[in-house]
Design a protein around this motif. Structure first.
Motif, PDB file in Angstrom:
ATOM      1  N   PRO A 147      10.275  65.347  49.001  1.00 30.50           N
ATOM      2  CA  PRO A 147       9.802  66.332  49.989  1.00 30.50           C
ATOM      3  C   PRO A 147      10.780  66.487  51.155  1.00 30.50           C
ATOM      4  O   PRO A 147      11.022  67.612  51.612  1.00 30.50           O
ATOM      5  CB  PRO A 147       8.461  65.754  50.437  1.00 30.50           C
ATOM      6  CG  PRO A 147       7.975  64.980  49.244  1.00 30.50           C
ATOM      7  CD  PRO A 147       9.206  64.365  48.652  1.00 30.50           C
ATOM      8  N   ALA A 148      11.356  65.365  51.603  1.00 28.39           N
ATOM      9  CA  ALA A 148      12.306  65.452  52.714  1.00 28.39           C
ATOM     10  C   ALA A 148      13.546  66.248  52.325  1.00 28.39           C
ATOM     11  O   ALA A 148      14.090  67.025  53.133  1.00 28.39           O
ATOM     12  CB  ALA A 148      12.689  64.046  53.168  1.00 28.39           C
ATOM     13  N   LEU A 184       8.845  77.137  53.330  1.00 34.40           N
ATOM     14  CA  LEU A 184       8.810  75.905  52.539  1.00 34.40           C
ATOM     15  C   LEU A 184       8.722  74.670  53.430  1.00 34.40           C
ATOM     16  O   LEU A 184       8.016  73.707  53.103  1.00 34.40           O
ATOM     17  CB  LEU A 184      10.031  75.833  51.619  1.00 34.40           C
ATOM     18  CG  LEU A 184      10.072  74.635  50.673  1.00 34.40           C
ATOM     19  CD1 LEU A 184       8.789  74.501  49.865  1.00 34.40           C
ATOM     20  CD2 LEU A 184      11.268  74.733  49.729  1.00 34.40           C
ATOM     21  N   GLY A 185       9.433  74.672  54.556  1.00 33.78           N
ATOM     22  CA  GLY A 185       9.352  73.515  55.450  1.00 33.78           C
ATOM     23  C   GLY A 185       7.948  73.273  55.948  1.00 33.78           C
ATOM     24  O   GLY A 185       7.483  72.121  56.031  1.00 33.78           O
ATOM     25  N   ASP A 186       7.225  74.351  56.262  1.00 37.16           N
ATOM     26  CA  ASP A 186       5.840  74.204  56.712  1.00 37.16           C
ATOM     27  C   ASP A 186       4.950  73.716  55.575  1.00 37.16           C
ATOM     28  O   ASP A 186       4.031  72.912  55.793  1.00 37.16           O
ATOM     29  CB  ASP A 186       5.314  75.543  57.240  1.00 37.16           C
ATOM     30  CG  ASP A 186       6.049  76.016  58.481  1.00 37.16           C
ATOM     31  OD1 ASP A 186       6.620  75.168  59.192  1.00 37.16           O
ATOM     32  OD2 ASP A 186       6.059  77.239  58.725  1.00 37.16           O
ATOM     33  N   ALA A 193       0.936  65.828  55.051  1.00 39.15           N
ATOM     34  CA  ALA A 193      -0.121  65.487  55.999  1.00 39.15           C
ATOM     35  C   ALA A 193      -1.512  65.633  55.408  1.00 39.15           C
ATOM     36  O   ALA A 193      -2.457  64.985  55.875  1.00 39.15           O
ATOM     37  CB  ALA A 193       0.001  66.373  57.249  1.00 39.15           C
ATOM     38  N   GLY A 194      -1.658  66.461  54.386  1.00 43.68           N
ATOM     39  CA  GLY A 194      -2.995  66.821  53.935  1.00 43.68           C
ATOM     40  C   GLY A 194      -3.668  65.841  53.000  1.00 43.68           C
ATOM     41  O   GLY A 194      -4.883  65.931  52.782  1.00 43.68           O
ATOM     42  N   ASP A 332       0.045  61.734  42.250  1.00 46.00           N
ATOM     43  CA  ASP A 332       0.793  61.486  43.479  1.00 46.00           C
ATOM     44  C   ASP A 332       1.344  62.820  43.975  1.00 46.00           C
ATOM     45  O   ASP A 332       1.284  63.833  43.265  1.00 46.00           O
ATOM     46  CB  ASP A 332       1.979  60.536  43.224  1.00 46.00           C
ATOM     47  CG  ASP A 332       1.606  59.295  42.444  1.00 46.00           C
ATOM     48  OD1 ASP A 332       0.821  58.488  42.969  1.00 46.00           O
ATOM     49  OD2 ASP A 332       2.094  59.151  41.297  1.00 46.00           O
ATOM     50  N   VAL A 333       1.914  62.815  45.186  1.00 43.16           N
ATOM     51  CA  VAL A 333       2.750  63.949  45.578  1.00 43.16           C
ATOM     52  C   VAL A 333       3.795  64.142  44.481  1.00 43.16           C
ATOM     53  O   VAL A 333       4.430  63.189  44.038  1.00 43.16           O
ATOM     54  CB  VAL A 333       3.418  63.699  46.937  1.00 43.16           C
ATOM     55  CG1 VAL A 333       4.443  64.786  47.239  1.00 43.16           C
ATOM     56  CG2 VAL A 333       2.373  63.639  48.041  1.00 43.16           C
TER      57      VAL A 333
END
Length: 358
Positions: A147-148, A184-186, A193-194, A332-333
């Motif tokens: 994700p980063a 995409l960053g948002d 966070a969700g 997982d994510v």
């Protein structure tokens, strides 16, 4: 009040609410169609009569209509076509029984990549799902994607996501209604966070890999499985990203494909295309059955289906053979990459049903 939905093969009708006091409701064409459909399902005349009278119809008229349907020439024609359907179902059922006689049928094989000839013979033409464990040995994506990384390299770009899925029980069938555009960053921040949820997901429909701004993602893909045409990869690949808990409901694709798990795990469950008659496929390529909570009162034939279950780990690649039903959930994510650039015939047509009110 519309005629109630019937149980396929259950023999009896579900109860309907009793009407308010007053005149009997008319025995209109929708009820006559209901009678024909449910006799074709072998529901008993007694249970049908009970359902119709409970819905406010006059009992003698109902009894006469139920008895008379058997002599209706249109219904007799339907019975003939039903015999042809039953024959086809017996053919697929017997082939399924033969497949299941293999002691290893119920297990999804995990193995290193076979030769091209073996892969085509055993899995493409043999129509068997498999998980390949070593396809990604030279993929830069395995060390880079996260994700980063998405946020750093592509966070400024706008992408298509699916949103507000939890408010719609048929979110996948209605996926066009859930299209939203997001930076995409948002979206990365929202996923992190969700926590676990099925409410939002960047799925294959985003078409991001068709855009030159995302070419760097394709550059992170190394060796491909057997029977893949590298030149077709930019046109026949998709990128997936979402939180734990994202669900793809039970359906079948119309092509064969690979799905590589890069970050996170996914649970895949498969059902043979030969068992389609047990999956109540009334609408396009979808089944209404939720493998986590199957409603066996409404869908009793699902008891006949054999479900194959496998958890796909990071670095592993699923091969989805033609027509296999599957339901997939992210544990997982997850960041995944799917691709259908096979160099064997991979365009097929289906005559899908479009019955949305059963």
């Amino acid at each position: 009040m519309s005629p109630p939905v019937m149980n396929d093969g259950a023999g009896t009708c579900p109860p309907a609410p009793r009407p308010r006091e007053g005149a009997f409701k008319p025995l209109d064409d929708s009820w006559l169609q209901w009678i024909a459909e449910n006799r074709l399902r072998d529901c008993t005349p007694e249970s049908m009569l009970a359902t119709m009278t409970a819905a406010g119809l006059e009992p003698q008229a109902c009894a006469a209509a139920i008895a008379g349907i058997e002599d209706n020439p249109v219904f007799r024609a339907a019975r003939r076509f039903q015999q042809l359907q039953h024959k086809l179902e017996s053919v697929t059922g017997n082939l399924q029984k033969l497949w299941e006689s293999d002691a290893g049928y119920a297990r999804v094989e995990k193995r290193p990549t076979p030769t091209r000839d073996e892969f085509i013979a055993r899995y493409v033409r043999g129509c068997r799902p498999v998980v390949l464990t070593d396809v990604t040995h030279d993929w830069p994506a395995m060390a880079r994607w996260s994700p980063a990384d998405l946020q750093q390299r592509f966070g400024h770009l706008t992408v298509e996501i699916q949103d507000e899925r939890n408010a719609d029980a048929n979110f996948e069938e209605n996926k066009l209604d859930h299209r939203r555009m997001a930076r995409l960053g948002d979206f990365v921040n929202r996923v992190i966070a969700g926590g676990p949820t099925n409410d939002y997901y960047m799925t294959a429909n985003n078409e991001a890999l068709r855009r030159p701004e995302f070419a760097a993602l394709l550059a992170d893909i190394g060796s491909l499985p057997p029977a893949c045409d590298r030149a077709l990869l930019p046109h026949r690949s998709s990128f997936w990203f979402g939180p734990a808990g994202t669900l793809t409901p039970l359906h079948h694709d119309t092509i064969m494909l690979f799905h590589t798990q890069v970050v996170g795990r996914k649970r895949w469950r498969f059902i043979s295309p030969l068992q389609t008659p047990s999956l109540y496929n009334y609408n396009n390529v979808f089944s209404p059955i939720d493998l986590d909570r199957p409603d066996l009162d409404r869908y009793p034939r699902f008891r006949e289906a054999t479900v194959l279950d496998v958890v796909v780990q990071p670095g592993e690649t699923v091969f989805l053979p033609l027509g296999w039903w599957h339901q997939v959930i992210s544990l997982d994510v997850s960041l995944s990459f799917s691709y259908s650039n096979l160099d064997v015939p991979n365009e097929y047509s289906y005559r899908n049903p479009e019955i949305r009110n059963w």
